[in-house]
Design a protein around this motif. Structure first.
Motif, PDB file in Angstrom:
ATOM      1  N   ILE A 281       0.991  -1.121   0.020  1.00  0.00           N
ATOM      2  CA  ILE A 281       0.080  -0.052   0.047  1.00  0.00           C
ATOM      3  C   ILE A 281       0.954   1.074   0.070  1.00  0.00           C
ATOM      4  O   ILE A 281       0.671   2.257  -0.812  1.00  0.00           O
ATOM      5  N   ARG A 282       1.879   1.283   0.794  1.00  0.00           N
ATOM      6  CA  ARG A 282       2.779   2.406   0.915  1.00  0.00           C
ATOM      7  C   ARG A 282       3.749   2.628  -0.374  1.00  0.00           C
ATOM      8  O   ARG A 282       4.096   3.758  -0.467  1.00  0.00           O
ATOM      9  N   ASP A 283       3.971   1.616  -1.127  1.00  0.00           N
ATOM     10  CA  ASP A 283       4.410   1.861  -2.591  1.00  0.00           C
ATOM     11  C   ASP A 283       3.566   2.276  -3.488  1.00  0.00           C
ATOM     12  O   ASP A 283       3.991   2.342  -4.559  1.00  0.00           O
ATOM     13  N   GLY A 284       2.414   2.409  -3.250  1.00  0.00           N
ATOM     14  CA  GLY A 284       1.199   3.178  -4.041  1.00  0.00           C
ATOM     15  C   GLY A 284       0.526   1.991  -4.927  1.00  0.00           C
ATOM     16  O   GLY A 284      -0.054   2.266  -5.692  1.00  0.00           O
ATOM     17  N   GLN A 285       0.464   0.760  -4.557  1.00  0.00           N
ATOM     18  CA  GLN A 285      -0.187  -0.278  -5.175  1.00  0.00           C
ATOM     19  C   GLN A 285      -1.922   0.056  -4.925  1.00  0.00           C
ATOM     20  O   GLN A 285      -2.269   0.392  -3.828  1.00  0.00           O
ATOM     21  N   ASP A 286      -2.577  -0.346  -5.804  1.00  0.00           N
ATOM     22  CA  ASP A 286      -4.148   0.116  -5.676  1.00  0.00           C
ATOM     23  C   ASP A 286      -4.642  -0.898  -4.591  1.00  0.00           C
ATOM     24  O   ASP A 286      -4.058  -2.099  -4.349  1.00  0.00           O
ATOM     25  N   GLU A 292      -6.716  -8.147  -3.420  1.00  0.00           N
ATOM     26  CA  GLU A 292      -6.844  -9.564  -4.160  1.00  0.00           C
ATOM     27  C   GLU A 292      -5.629 -10.534  -3.908  1.00  0.00           C
ATOM     28  O   GLU A 292      -5.781 -11.657  -3.789  1.00  0.00           O
ATOM     29  N   ILE A 293      -4.490  -9.651  -3.558  1.00  0.00           N
ATOM     30  CA  ILE A 293      -3.405 -10.634  -3.313  1.00  0.00           C
ATOM     31  C   ILE A 293      -3.478 -11.385  -1.946  1.00  0.00           C
ATOM     32  O   ILE A 293      -3.088 -12.331  -1.730  1.00  0.00           O
ATOM     33  N   LEU A 294      -3.893 -10.570  -0.740  1.00  0.00           N
ATOM     34  CA  LEU A 294      -3.908 -10.907   0.484  1.00  0.00           C
ATOM     35  C   LEU A 294      -5.035 -11.721   0.743  1.00  0.00           C
ATOM     36  O   LEU A 294      -5.237 -12.551   1.618  1.00  0.00           O
ATOM     37  N   GLU A 299     -11.961  -3.165   3.014  1.00  0.00           N
ATOM     38  CA  GLU A 299     -11.930  -2.329   4.480  1.00  0.00           C
ATOM     39  C   GLU A 299     -10.792  -2.708   5.189  1.00  0.00           C
ATOM     40  O   GLU A 299     -10.061  -1.958   5.636  1.00  0.00           O
ATOM     41  N   THR A 300     -10.498  -4.037   5.241  1.00  0.00           N
ATOM     42  CA  THR A 300      -9.291  -4.596   6.057  1.00  0.00           C
ATOM     43  C   THR A 300      -8.153  -4.179   5.289  1.00  0.00           C
ATOM     44  O   THR A 300      -7.065  -3.652   6.028  1.00  0.00           O
ATOM     45  N   THR A 301      -8.100  -4.136   4.070  1.00  0.00           N
ATOM     46  CA  THR A 301      -7.065  -3.704   3.418  1.00  0.00           C
ATOM     47  C   THR A 301      -6.412  -2.313   3.319  1.00  0.00           C
ATOM     48  O   THR A 301      -5.553  -1.890   3.440  1.00  0.00           O
ATOM     49  N   ARG A 302      -7.672  -1.421   3.677  1.00  0.00           N
ATOM     50  CA  ARG A 302      -7.483   0.201   3.772  1.00  0.00           C
ATOM     51  C   ARG A 302      -6.694   0.268   4.921  1.00  0.00           C
ATOM     52  O   ARG A 302      -6.363   1.338   5.057  1.00  0.00           O
TER      53      ARG A 302
END
Length: 323
Positions: A281-286, A292-294, A299-302
Motif C-alpha cells: 500500500i505504501r509503495d502506491g499499489q491499488d 486480491e493478493i492478500l 475495508e481490511t486492506t485500507r
C-alpha cells in the motif's frame, strides 16, 4: 457483580491449554466438536483462537461462580450471560491489562460459543479501538528478518518468504500442497485454494520466493513421505507440517534476527503478512489489487494506509524543541 475472581495467568508459547472446569466440560466439548468438524466455515487459526478464548472465559467463569460473583446459570440464562460477559470484559481490561482489540476478539469468541448454545451473543458492547495500521516490521527489523531468513534451512527460508513475499497466513501455508506451486522458467503462482472465509486466490511469486521454493522442493524430495504426501511442507516424520511446527521454524529465524517474539512483541508470524500489506500500500499499489493478493476485504486492506505506532512516535519526535 464485582468480578474479583483471581486473574488467570496469560498462556505462554508452548504452554498447555487452559483446563476447562468440569461443570462446563460437556458444553465445551460440544462446541469443540462443532468447530473442528470437517468442512467448517472457519480456518484452523480461527478455530484454535476461538477455542482458546472460550477456555479462558470458562476458567474465569468457574472462579467467578465459586466466589459468588456470578449468580445463576450463565450458560442458559440470557441475563446472567450478559452480566458475566460484561464482567469478563472488565476483567480482561483491568486485572489482565489486555489491549482493547484483544478484549474485542475475546468477546467475539464468546459470542460464537453462546450462539452454539442457542442463547445468541451477549449484550456486551465492544470497546472503541483507536484506528491504526496493523503492526508491521520496521525497515531495520525487516532487513534483519530477511538476512536471517537467507541463513535458514530451505524449509524455514521458504516459510519465511511465503509470509513476507506472498502475504500468506500461517494456516494457509501449511495447507498448501505441492501441486499448488506452479513454477515456470520466468514466473510462478501460488494457489491458495481455501483461505480465510473460503476465499480462493492465486498469488504471483516474487523472484526471491520462487527461488526459495525451488530450493525447498528439491530438498523435500529427499524427506520421508515426499512420494506419498501431497503437502508442500513436510515434517521430519513425513507428515504435513503443523501450524505449530511452522511457528517454531519462524521463531528460530526471528531469534537469529534478534527480534523479540510474542503477542505484544516485535514479531509474530502474522506480522509478516501485515508487513507485506503495508509495503504494498505504501509503495502506491491499488487497494483493490492488494486486497486480491492478500485475500481480504477492501475495508481490511485500507487499514494498511493508516499511521502505525512508529509513524506517530516519529511525528512526536519531530516537534521542535528549545535547547
Amino acid at each position: 457483580m464485582n468480578s474479583e475472581a483471581p486473574p488467570t495467568p496469560p498462556r505462554r508459547p508452548g504452554a498447555l491449554p487452559t483446563p476447562v472446569p468440569p461443570q462446563f466440560a460437556e458444553a465445551f466439548a460440544g462446541y469443540e466438536r462443532k468447530l473442528t468438524a470437517p468442512g467448517g466455515p472457519l480456518d484452523g487459526d480461527t478455530v484454535r483462537a476461538y477455542l482458546s478464548r472460550v477456555r479462558q472465559f470458562l476458567a474465569w467463569l468457574d472462579q467467578a461462580v465459586e466466589v459468588d460473583d456470578v449468580k445463576g446459570d450463565p450458560l442458559t440464562d440470557p441475563h446472567v450471560r450478559d452480566s458475566a460477559a460484561r464482567d469478563y470484559r472488565r476483567h480482561l481490561l483491568t486485572a489482565r491489562g489486555r489491549k482493547l482489540s484483544t478484549v474485542n476478539a475475546h468477546l467475539t469468541g464468546i459470542d460464537d460459543f453462546y450462539r452454539h448454545l442457542g442463547l445468541g451473543p451477549a449484550a456486551a458492547k465492544r470497546q472503541e479501538v483507536p484506528k491504526a495500521a496493523p503492526r508491521a516490521l520496521t525497515d531495520k527489523a525487516r532487513t534483519r528478518w530477511l538476512r536471517a531468513a537467507q541463513r535458514a534451512n530451505p524449509r524455514g527460508k521458504a516459510l519465511a518468504y511465503i509470509g513476507y513475499y506472498a502475504g500468506v497466513r500461517g494456516g494457509e501455508a501449511v495447507a498448501l500442497d505441492l501441486a499448488d506451486v506452479r513454477i515456470s522458467a520466468r514466473k510462478g503462482v501460488l494457489v491458495v485454494r481455501y483461505g480465510k472465509g473460503g476465499r480462493y486466490r492465486e498469488v504471483p511469486l516474487h523472484p526471491q520466493l520462487r527461488t526459495a521454493l525451488d530450493e525447498w522442493i528439491a530438498e523435500r524430495a529427499t524427506w520421508p513421505g515426499a512420494a506419498d504426501n501431497p503437502a508442500l511442507f513436510l515434517n521430519r516424520r513425513g507428515g504435513r507440517l503443523s501450524t505449530r511446527g511452522a511457528y517454531d521454524e519462524l521463531r528460530a529465524i526471528a531469534d537469529d534476527a534478534g527480534l523479540e517474539v510474542g503477542r505484544d512483541a516485535e514479531f509474530t508470524p502474522h506480522v509478516l503478512r501485515h508487513t507485506a500489506g503495508t509495503n504494498l500500500i505504501r509503495d502506491g499499489q491499488d487497494v483493490v489489487l492488494v486486497a486480491e493478493i492478500l485475500g481480504q476485504s477492501l475495508e481490511t486492506t485500507r487499514r494498511y494506509s493508516l499511521p502505525t505506532d512508529a509513524d506517530k512516535q516519529a511525528a512526536i519526535e519531530r516537534l521542535a524543541v528549545d535547547e
